[in-house]
Design an enzyme around this catalytic site. Structure first.
Site, PDB file in Angstrom:
ATOM      1  CB  THR A 104      -0.850   0.009   1.286  1.00  0.00           C
ATOM      2  OG1 THR A 104      -1.812  -1.024   1.200  1.00  0.00           O
ATOM      3  CG2 THR A 104      -1.551   1.342   1.505  1.00  0.00           C
ATOM      4  NE  ARG A 138     -10.101  -5.759   2.733  1.00  0.00           N
ATOM      5  CZ  ARG A 138      -8.917  -5.128   2.817  1.00  0.00           C
ATOM      6  NH1 ARG A 138      -8.411  -4.513   1.771  1.00  0.00           N
ATOM      7  NH2 ARG A 138      -8.258  -5.103   3.954  1.00  0.00           N
ATOM      8  CB  VAL A 139     -13.838  -1.073   1.165  1.00  0.00           C
ATOM      9  CG1 VAL A 139     -13.140   0.257   1.419  1.00  0.00           C
ATOM     10  CG2 VAL A 139     -14.620  -1.019  -0.148  1.00  0.00           C
ATOM     11  N   GLY A 140     -10.780  -1.800   2.353  1.00  0.00           N
ATOM     12  CA  GLY A 140      -9.912  -1.784   3.526  1.00  0.00           C
ATOM     13  C   GLY A 140      -9.897  -0.436   4.212  1.00  0.00           C
ATOM     14  CG  ASP A 141      -6.430   0.548   6.577  1.00  0.00           C
ATOM     15  OD1 ASP A 141      -6.227  -0.276   5.655  1.00  0.00           O
ATOM     16  OD2 ASP A 141      -5.508   1.148   7.159  1.00  0.00           O
ATOM     17  CB  THR A 183       0.687   0.408   5.013  1.00  0.00           C
ATOM     18  OG1 THR A 183       0.939  -0.869   4.414  1.00  0.00           O
ATOM     19  CG2 THR A 183       1.895   0.806   5.848  1.00  0.00           C
ATOM     20  N   GLY A 184      -1.271  -1.954   6.297  1.00  0.00           N
ATOM     21  CA  GLY A 184      -1.228  -3.182   7.081  1.00  0.00           C
ATOM     22  C   GLY A 184      -2.532  -3.946   7.002  1.00  0.00           C
ATOM     23  N   GLY A 191      -5.763  -4.143   7.125  1.00  0.00           N
ATOM     24  CA  GLY A 191      -6.786  -3.098   7.085  1.00  0.00           C
ATOM     25  C   GLY A 191      -7.976  -3.303   8.000  1.00  0.00           C
TER      26      GLY A 191
END
Lengths: 329, 329
Positions: free
Chosen positions: B194, B222-225, B245-246, B248
């Site tokens: 990311t 899917r949506v991450g952080d 980053t990581g 999420g």
């Protein structure tokens, strides 16, 4: 009549459970209020819906159920009503169809599930629950979220399921005034009935859930604060449970729910003070709205900067109570 | 060679600007690191990309440009590289195509723009910027966000634009091990690149931006952080600018960026302490990763719980510096 029954049940509970087993539930039907020109039958439907949602959550909490089950159930009742801005009866986007957002969070383990931009899911909060319980993810959106629904055995419904005459009329009115509304500083926002619930169960676990159709005339694909953890929905044991309603964009930009809880966690503010200050801050930033906010003991704050907010509460200590006020349309 | 040039420029700036006109820029190319088996040419491309991104942001900041322009530009360079997990070169979802998320936030006025689940936008951070600048909304997703792109004159690119041999291989490997990875407690998460940037400009305005393809083998939708304000991205003048980053999902559930800033705002913690504590808290909750966090003076903290994090920084006080470390694949 219903009120008398609820009072009786509440008194019964007070006698049955010791202090450490208190439970509490609050719901909202959105910032804003009931337009004065709404037919009396529809106003009655709104009142009945809030009472029914409270009662459904109360039944779960008073029989030892979990707060996460209670908030999901209360929100499902409101999604099914056809008279609030969630599930059936949700507002319509600029293209004329409903796009639905929802989230649920369990304060015990910080687990959360959320969905956004759904077009064919009758109970978005139920799908948010499945994302939380049966996927490794937190947020799923649009077509991919509906694919997940099908994998989980959730049937899709046609777009027409959500559309009501009232919302079609709202959209026509909004589009007619679009020249002044679709600008950065003039959100096309009319407060209409996002729904949500927060609860504390006997075990001391907090939970929160929110569901909405968002803004009338919103852009296709727009997502508001409701499904975003820390914006419109948040729960953390020992600190707070929050469900917000209002000008979603401002609630996102100021991380409304997370900020309210951070004030409780780090500044040791009361939930009343924290929630009130955040709503004032959001108003100053141009975002009217409100929130229901519960602290670790089940005490509820319900501040709003809009004219009023549809809301209700019930607990092991107090009888069911709803507020449905009318406003100038 | 490049490093010497950058040093020269930085020294020049120190002489030209008084203390109140300091600027600062930090970037990351993702938690994790460079797999040991990556061809040397690709490792060189990653290093070149980070240097080029830093340099692009530096040029803007050192000539009096805004922090929001600097973070957008730095992220665009990384999105275009083909070797990081954002824009071209992003990881592939379970269905084999890339879905891209990004956000940008201006700490001066709390304005933000974000996009998620894009399939045909070469520079997601650029579209996030357009959502912020040219719409009344903050977050747009999927097909509706791409419709907005077309309305704004942004050309779509085919899905094949994003796909690289390396990501196709990553996906095949991940699917082969899917039986153990797609469960609630075993996120199919391999830390891969990311990208993000945080900056302070001469006027004292903070900004942050993040862009990602998310997780290899993630569920469609899917949506991450990264695109969520207060989770993976946040900026507030006088307090902080964050790009995370990581893992999420854990970053969302604990509102990673909002919590880091709340610790600075309410507990008067240093950015080093706040960022470090939040990364430790996320790790304890099962979420490895890292963040770049800048305070109001431009001081940068870059904690991570992963093996390493691709990162770089440059400021009016210090020369450009990047860290690209290899890890066991």
């Amino acid at each position: 009549m219903l009120r008398i029954v609820l009072t009786f049940v509440s008194v019964g509970l007070l006698q049955s459970y010791p202090a450490q087993s208190e439970w509490s539930l609050a719901i909202h039907g959105g910032a804003g209020g009931v337009p004065k020109d709404l037919p009396a039958a529809e106003v009655q439907q709104i009142k009945d819906t809030l009472r029914k949602a409270l009662d459904a959550g109360r039944q779960i909490l008073s029989s030892g159920g979990t707060s996460v089950d209670a908030v999901e159930k209360a929100v499902r009742v409101m999604e099914d009503s056809g008279v609030l801005n969630a599930g059936r009866g949700a507002v319509l986007n600029h293209k004329g169809f409903a796009e639905l957002d929802a989230a649920i969070m369990n304060g015990r383990d910080h687990k959360a599930g959320a969905v956004a931009a759904l077009r064919h899911i009758a109970n978005p909060v139920g799908l948010a629950r499945l994302v939380m319980d049966r996927s490794p993810h937190v947020l799923m959106v649009a077509e991919g979220a509906e694919e997940f629904a099908l994998e989980q055995g959730v049937a899709l419904v046609p777009e027409t399921y959500f559309v009501t005459e009232r919302r079609r009329h709202d959209l026509e009115q909004e589009i007619a005034s679009e020249h002044k509304s679709l600008t950065q500083n003039n959100l096309p926002w009319h407060p209409v009935g996002t729904v949500g619930a927060v609860a504390l169960d006997e075990k001391g676990d907090l939970a929160a859930a929110t569901s909405t159709g968002g803004l009338t005339n919103k852009h296709f694909g727009r997502v508001g604060d409701s499904p975003l953890i820390g914006a419109g929905t948040y729960a953390e044991n020992g600190v707070c449970a929050i469900s917000a309603t209002g000008a979603g964009e401002v609630f996102i930009r100021y991380t409304a729910a997370a900020d309210t809880c951070a004030r409780v966690r780090y500044r040791k503010e009361s939930i009343d003070s924290a929630a009130k200050e955040v709503i004032a801050l959001l108003k100053a930033a141009g975002g009217d709205g409100g929130m229901i906010a519960m602290d670790a003991s089940g005490h509820v704050a319900m501040p709003y900067s809009s004219q009023t907010m549809l809301r209700g509460e019930v607990s092991s200590r107090s009888q069911a109570h709803i507020v449905v006020e009318t406003v100038e349309p």
